[in-house]
Design a protein around this motif. Structure first.
Motif, PDB file in Angstrom:
ATOM      1  N   GLY A  90     -29.050  36.321  70.986  1.00 33.35           N
ATOM      2  CA  GLY A  90     -28.646  36.221  70.262  1.00 33.35           C
ATOM      3  C   GLY A  90     -27.148  37.472  70.220  1.00 33.35           C
ATOM      4  O   GLY A  90     -26.531  37.468  69.227  1.00 33.35           O
ATOM      5  N   ASP A  91     -27.555  38.564  70.495  1.00 34.73           N
ATOM      6  CA  ASP A  91     -27.097  39.564  70.602  1.00 34.73           C
ATOM      7  C   ASP A  91     -24.906  39.466  70.730  1.00 34.73           C
ATOM      8  O   ASP A  91     -25.227  38.632  71.929  1.00 34.73           O
ATOM      9  N   HIS A  92     -24.055  40.351  70.263  1.00 34.94           N
ATOM     10  CA  HIS A  92     -22.738  39.987  70.887  1.00 34.94           C
ATOM     11  C   HIS A  92     -22.527  41.635  71.122  1.00 34.94           C
ATOM     12  O   HIS A  92     -22.711  42.741  70.319  1.00 34.94           O
ATOM     13  N   VAL A  93     -22.460  42.206  72.170  1.00 39.15           N
ATOM     14  CA  VAL A  93     -22.173  43.244  73.276  1.00 39.15           C
ATOM     15  C   VAL A  93     -20.613  43.524  73.738  1.00 39.15           C
ATOM     16  O   VAL A  93     -19.834  42.550  74.387  1.00 39.15           O
ATOM     17  N   THR A  94     -19.777  44.241  73.110  1.00 38.04           N
ATOM     18  CA  THR A  94     -18.705  44.772  73.721  1.00 38.04           C
ATOM     19  C   THR A  94     -18.595  46.242  74.097  1.00 38.04           C
ATOM     20  O   THR A  94     -18.571  46.586  73.515  1.00 38.04           O
ATOM     21  N   VAL A  95     -17.775  45.871  75.271  1.00 32.40           N
ATOM     22  CA  VAL A  95     -17.732  47.505  75.492  1.00 32.40           C
ATOM     23  C   VAL A  95     -16.503  47.793  76.336  1.00 32.40           C
ATOM     24  O   VAL A  95     -15.169  46.778  76.506  1.00 32.40           O
ATOM     25  N   ARG A  96     -15.510  48.833  75.740  1.00 36.14           N
ATOM     26  CA  ARG A  96     -14.324  48.643  75.878  1.00 36.14           C
ATOM     27  C   ARG A  96     -13.692  50.281  76.294  1.00 36.14           C
ATOM     28  O   ARG A  96     -14.325  51.284  75.815  1.00 36.14           O
ATOM     29  N   LEU A  97     -12.930  50.450  76.836  1.00 39.83           N
ATOM     30  CA  LEU A  97     -12.618  51.643  77.733  1.00 39.83           C
ATOM     31  C   LEU A  97     -11.128  52.080  77.272  1.00 39.83           C
ATOM     32  O   LEU A  97     -10.422  50.868  77.285  1.00 39.83           O
ATOM     33  N   LEU A  98     -11.329  53.121  76.225  1.00 37.12           N
ATOM     34  CA  LEU A  98     -10.311  53.147  75.732  1.00 37.12           C
ATOM     35  C   LEU A  98      -8.975  53.812  76.462  1.00 37.12           C
ATOM     36  O   LEU A  98      -9.453  54.679  77.658  1.00 37.12           O
ATOM     37  N   PRO A  99      -7.968  53.688  76.012  1.00 35.81           N
ATOM     38  CA  PRO A  99      -6.688  54.061  76.925  1.00 35.81           C
ATOM     39  C   PRO A  99      -6.963  56.321  77.025  1.00 35.81           C
ATOM     40  O   PRO A  99      -7.779  56.276  75.954  1.00 35.81           O
TER      41      PRO A  99
END
Length: 354
Positions: A316-325
């Motif tokens: 049920g978790d929502h994981v968002t991974v983002r490599l930034l500019p």
């Protein structure tokens, strides 16, 4: 895998210029040993001159050797191939200035005090040739000869100031000119072959990574394709498998910097537990910055944090991974939405949690 295939660049010391691809590299002139050897040579010549008994003005003799040391340093550490113009011009001026000081520093035509100057200027001529400035070496030799001749006539009305130091230097400069003409093109060929080998090694590394990724994808996609081609309805487990494969393909497009087996397997396992995972790579040149290019290790450490976060996630978790500019202080962010709360984790330039 990729880190083992691509050799990292050699670390340069604070006193070293950038790696140069010229004759000086072939003979080891860019090493620490060369710095020690030239420094010792300079000190020995200075001591021999001072101990010769032919120095009339010690302070001026020290000034002369100071100028010679400047020429040594400029030609040894100057960037560029050939040596930078500003460094070459500075070395010429320093050598000519040393010649002017030399005439008035020693007892007239004292041979014992002349020889250290001759040896030091011979080294300068050799350095000109080794740094790809043969013409400048000859120009400097000519200017020094003129200065010694003109001032020598005023000092003692003798040409010994020219004949004693410059006769030997002429032969050395001729030899070094021939040496540079022979070794210079060979050095270019050596470094051209080295660059070609580096390109081929990187190409092989990229192909190996691609083959590995294709094989990994093939293991998961081919059974599904065969099952679909055979006809018949897919069961619930197969439908879930299809959605997982489709999501993984989407990850490869949207987040190439995170497309490595460790992260992919962690994401797959998390999604099997009904964790919603979104991977994003917003860096500029993602193709160059992903996969095989991670010279400072930041990306590998960020991937390790991502894997740990996914392993700790729950259904049920929502994981968002983002490599930034590129250019931002924060390298990556990891957002976890769980039980109505949101946790934001930022990784700075050293990939340490903020």
């Amino acid at each position: 895998m990729d880190a083992a295939l691509i050799e990292p660049p050699e670390e340069r010391r604070w006193w070293q210029s950038d790696q140069r691809e010229d004759t000086s590299a072939v003979i080891g002139l860019q090493s620490g040993f060369a710095v020690v050897a030239l420094g010792t040579t300079w000190a020995v010549f200075l001591m021999l001159g001072l101990m010769s008994g032919g120095v009339e003005r010690t302070w001026l003799y020290l000034v002369m050797f100071g100028a010679i040391g400047v020429a040594f340093g400029l030609l040894l550490f100057a960037p560029g191939t050939p040596a930078a113009s500003w460094a070459t011009g500075g070395a010429v001026i320093a050598e000519v200035g040393a010649a002017a000081a030399f005439v008035w520093a020693i007892v007239p035509v004292d041979r014992g005090a002349m020889m250290p100057f001759a040896g030091a200027t011979a080294v300068i001529g050799a350095l000109f040739c080794l740094r790809g400035r043969v013409v400048s070496g000859w120009v400097s030799f000519g200017l020094v000869t003129v200065v010694l001749g003109v001032l020598g006539r005023q000092r003692a009305d003798a040409l010994h100031y020219v004949t004693e130091p410059q006769s030997g230097n002429l032969g050395i400069l001729v030899m070094m000119t021939v040496f540079a003409a022979i070794i210079g093109p060979r050095a270019e060929q050596i470094f051209a072959l080295r660059r070609q080998a580096t390109r081929e090694s990187k190409a092989l590394a990229v192909r190996a990574i691609r083959d590995h990724e294709l094989a990994r994808l093939d293991d998961r996609v081919r059974p599904l394709l065969r099952r679909i081609a055979a006809g018949g309805a897919l069961d619930d487990a197969e439908l879930v498998h299809c959605r997982l494969v489709e999501a993984q393909l989407r990850d490869r497009i949207r987040a190439p910097g995170l497309d490595v087996p460790a992260v992919a397997d962690a994401v797959w396992t998390a999604r099997e537990r009904n964790v919603r995972v979104v991977l994003l790579d917003d860096r500029g040149d993602r193709a160059a910055l992903s996969g095989s290019e991670d010279g400072d290790g930041r990306l590998d450490r960020a991937r390790a944090v991502v894997v740990a976060t996914l392993l700790d996630s729950s259904s049920g978790d929502h994981v968002t991974v983002r490599l930034l500019p590129e250019g931002r202080q924060t390298f990556a962010t990891i957002t976890v939405a769980s039980d109505g709360g949101v946790t934001l984790r930022e990784l700075d330039g050293a990939d340490q949690p903020v």
